[in-house]
Motif scaffolding. Sequence first.
Motif, PDB file in Angstrom:
ATOM      1  N   PHE A  23       0.842  -1.242   0.015  1.00 16.58           N
ATOM      2  CA  PHE A  23      -0.051  -0.046  -0.054  1.00 16.58           C
ATOM      3  C   PHE A  23       0.813   1.313   0.012  1.00 16.58           C
ATOM      4  CE2 PHE A  23       1.192  -0.488   4.451  1.00 16.58           C
ATOM      5  CZ  PHE A  23       0.880   0.696   4.924  1.00 16.58           C
ATOM      6  N   SER A  24       0.252   2.408  -0.346  1.00 15.05           N
ATOM      7  CA  SER A  24       0.915   3.568  -0.108  1.00 15.05           C
ATOM      8  C   SER A  24      -0.070   4.555   0.597  1.00 15.05           C
ATOM      9  CB  SER A  24       1.262   4.210  -1.610  1.00 15.05           C
ATOM     10  OG  SER A  24       0.135   4.393  -2.416  1.00 15.05           O
ATOM     11  N   TRP A  25       0.296   5.674   0.896  1.00 16.95           N
ATOM     12  CA  TRP A  25      -0.542   6.729   1.512  1.00 16.95           C
ATOM     13  C   TRP A  25      -0.383   8.026   1.017  1.00 16.95           C
ATOM     14  CZ3 TRP A  25       1.957  10.466   4.160  1.00 16.95           C
ATOM     15  CH2 TRP A  25       3.315  10.396   4.647  1.00 16.95           C
ATOM     16  N   GLU A  26      -1.506   8.842   1.498  1.00 15.55           N
ATOM     17  CA  GLU A  26      -1.361  10.261   1.055  1.00 15.55           C
ATOM     18  C   GLU A  26      -2.169  10.998   2.386  1.00 15.55           C
ATOM     19  OE1 GLU A  26      -3.459  11.436  -2.609  1.00 15.55           O
ATOM     20  OE2 GLU A  26      -2.530   9.647  -3.631  1.00 15.55           O
ATOM     21  N   ALA A  27      -1.227  12.146   2.701  1.00 13.21           N
ATOM     22  CA  ALA A  27      -1.695  12.915   3.829  1.00 13.21           C
ATOM     23  C   ALA A  27      -2.546  14.231   3.076  1.00 13.21           C
ATOM     24  CB  ALA A  27      -0.606  13.256   4.715  1.00 13.21           C
ATOM     25  N   TYR A  28      -3.361  14.640   4.062  1.00 14.82           N
ATOM     26  CA  TYR A  28      -4.078  15.939   3.576  1.00 14.82           C
ATOM     27  C   TYR A  28      -4.455  16.677   4.679  1.00 14.82           C
ATOM     28  CZ  TYR A  28      -8.108  12.933   4.467  1.00 14.82           C
ATOM     29  OH  TYR A  28      -9.043  12.090   5.528  1.00 14.82           O
ATOM     30  N   GLU A  29      -4.766  18.044   4.466  1.00 14.53           N
ATOM     31  CA  GLU A  29      -5.124  18.867   5.544  1.00 14.53           C
ATOM     32  C   GLU A  29      -6.375  18.602   6.067  1.00 14.53           C
ATOM     33  OE1 GLU A  29      -3.416  21.193   7.009  1.00 14.53           O
ATOM     34  OE2 GLU A  29      -1.625  20.520   6.170  1.00 14.53           O
ATOM     35  N   VAL A  30      -6.777  18.509   7.287  1.00 10.73           N
ATOM     36  CA  VAL A  30      -8.164  18.397   7.900  1.00 10.73           C
ATOM     37  C   VAL A  30      -8.726  19.639   8.346  1.00 10.73           C
ATOM     38  CG1 VAL A  30      -9.350  17.037   9.657  1.00 10.73           C
ATOM     39  CG2 VAL A  30      -7.228  16.426   8.884  1.00 10.73           C
ATOM     40  N   ASP A  31     -10.060  19.644   7.685  1.00  7.79           N
ATOM     41  CA  ASP A  31     -10.883  20.717   8.174  1.00  7.79           C
ATOM     42  C   ASP A  31     -11.909  20.172   9.186  1.00  7.79           C
ATOM     43  OD1 ASP A  31     -12.808  22.736   8.479  1.00  7.79           O
ATOM     44  OD2 ASP A  31     -13.410  22.859   6.519  1.00  7.79           O
ATOM     45  N   GLU A  32     -11.697  20.493  10.478  1.00  9.93           N
ATOM     46  CA  GLU A  32     -12.288  19.934  11.673  1.00  9.93           C
ATOM     47  C   GLU A  32     -13.685  20.212  11.690  1.00  9.93           C
ATOM     48  OE1 GLU A  32     -11.604  17.379  13.345  1.00  9.93           O
ATOM     49  OE2 GLU A  32      -9.180  17.241  12.878  1.00  9.93           O
ATOM     50  N   THR A  33     -14.226  21.411  10.817  1.00 15.98           N
ATOM     51  CA  THR A  33     -15.352  21.946  11.149  1.00 15.98           C
ATOM     52  C   THR A  33     -16.307  21.289   9.854  1.00 15.98           C
ATOM     53  OG1 THR A  33     -14.847  23.996   9.536  1.00 15.98           O
ATOM     54  CG2 THR A  33     -14.530  24.112  11.714  1.00 15.98           C
ATOM     55  N   ASP A  34     -15.653  20.541   9.067  1.00 14.41           N
ATOM     56  CA  ASP A  34     -16.281  20.114   7.863  1.00 14.41           C
ATOM     57  C   ASP A  34     -16.903  18.640   8.316  1.00 14.41           C
ATOM     58  OD1 ASP A  34     -17.609  19.183   5.465  1.00 14.41           O
ATOM     59  OD2 ASP A  34     -15.788  19.427   4.205  1.00 14.41           O
ATOM     60  N   THR A  35     -18.122  18.601   8.423  1.00 14.48           N
ATOM     61  CA  THR A  35     -18.826  17.251   8.923  1.00 14.48           C
ATOM     62  C   THR A  35     -19.961  16.965   7.965  1.00 14.48           C
ATOM     63  OG1 THR A  35     -20.415  18.327  10.415  1.00 14.48           O
ATOM     64  CG2 THR A  35     -18.493  17.533  11.456  1.00 14.48           C
ATOM     65  N   SER A  36     -19.692  17.621   6.794  1.00 19.39           N
ATOM     66  CA  SER A  36     -20.939  17.136   5.891  1.00 19.39           C
ATOM     67  C   SER A  36     -20.843  15.879   5.302  1.00 19.39           C
ATOM     68  CB  SER A  36     -20.923  18.456   4.739  1.00 19.39           C
ATOM     69  OG  SER A  36     -19.815  18.112   3.673  1.00 19.39           O
TER      70      SER A  36
END
Length: 165
Positions: A23-36
């Motif tokens: 496997f490989s992985w990708e990280a991304y920025e998290v918007d904790e306010t986005d619960t949609s």
Amino acid sequence: MARREKLQKTNAMRELEAAGVPFSWEAYEVDETDTSSELGLHIAQMLGEDPAASFKTLVCEAASGGHVVCCIPVADELDLKKAAAAAGEKSLAMMHVRDLEPVTGYVRGGCSPVGMKKRFPTLIDETAQLFDAIHVSGGRRGLSLVLAPDDLARFCDAVYADIVR
């Protein structure tokens, strides 16, 4: 993208490595306010992934008292009747978000089909077979794993089924 050498491994990553699953992985920025409900689609677009090859992990409660894990494309909606039939259950209902962490060890937005506290019957939408690689949560918000769908299915003892509307 986060630096690879600074990444703290998740249970999902450790289990796949121990089993020899590539496997490989990708990280991304998290918007904790986005619960949609569109969060997975937003993440796929942010990473430049094909939303059809980006799968979200949903946990359901069965009428029998057990749990069933369902992996479906991020832009799709789970068909509970189809999923129940595929799992051999009378009916399924979505697990309440407050029960997710105690049962699986994962939080909403970071639930992976790999590395849960306990192995549950797992269904993967049949469209996953159309891709050489799919993206699933890496076991925490901000981390996506990329692996072959057949490797994921084998590792999780999952069944492919038509489970979306």
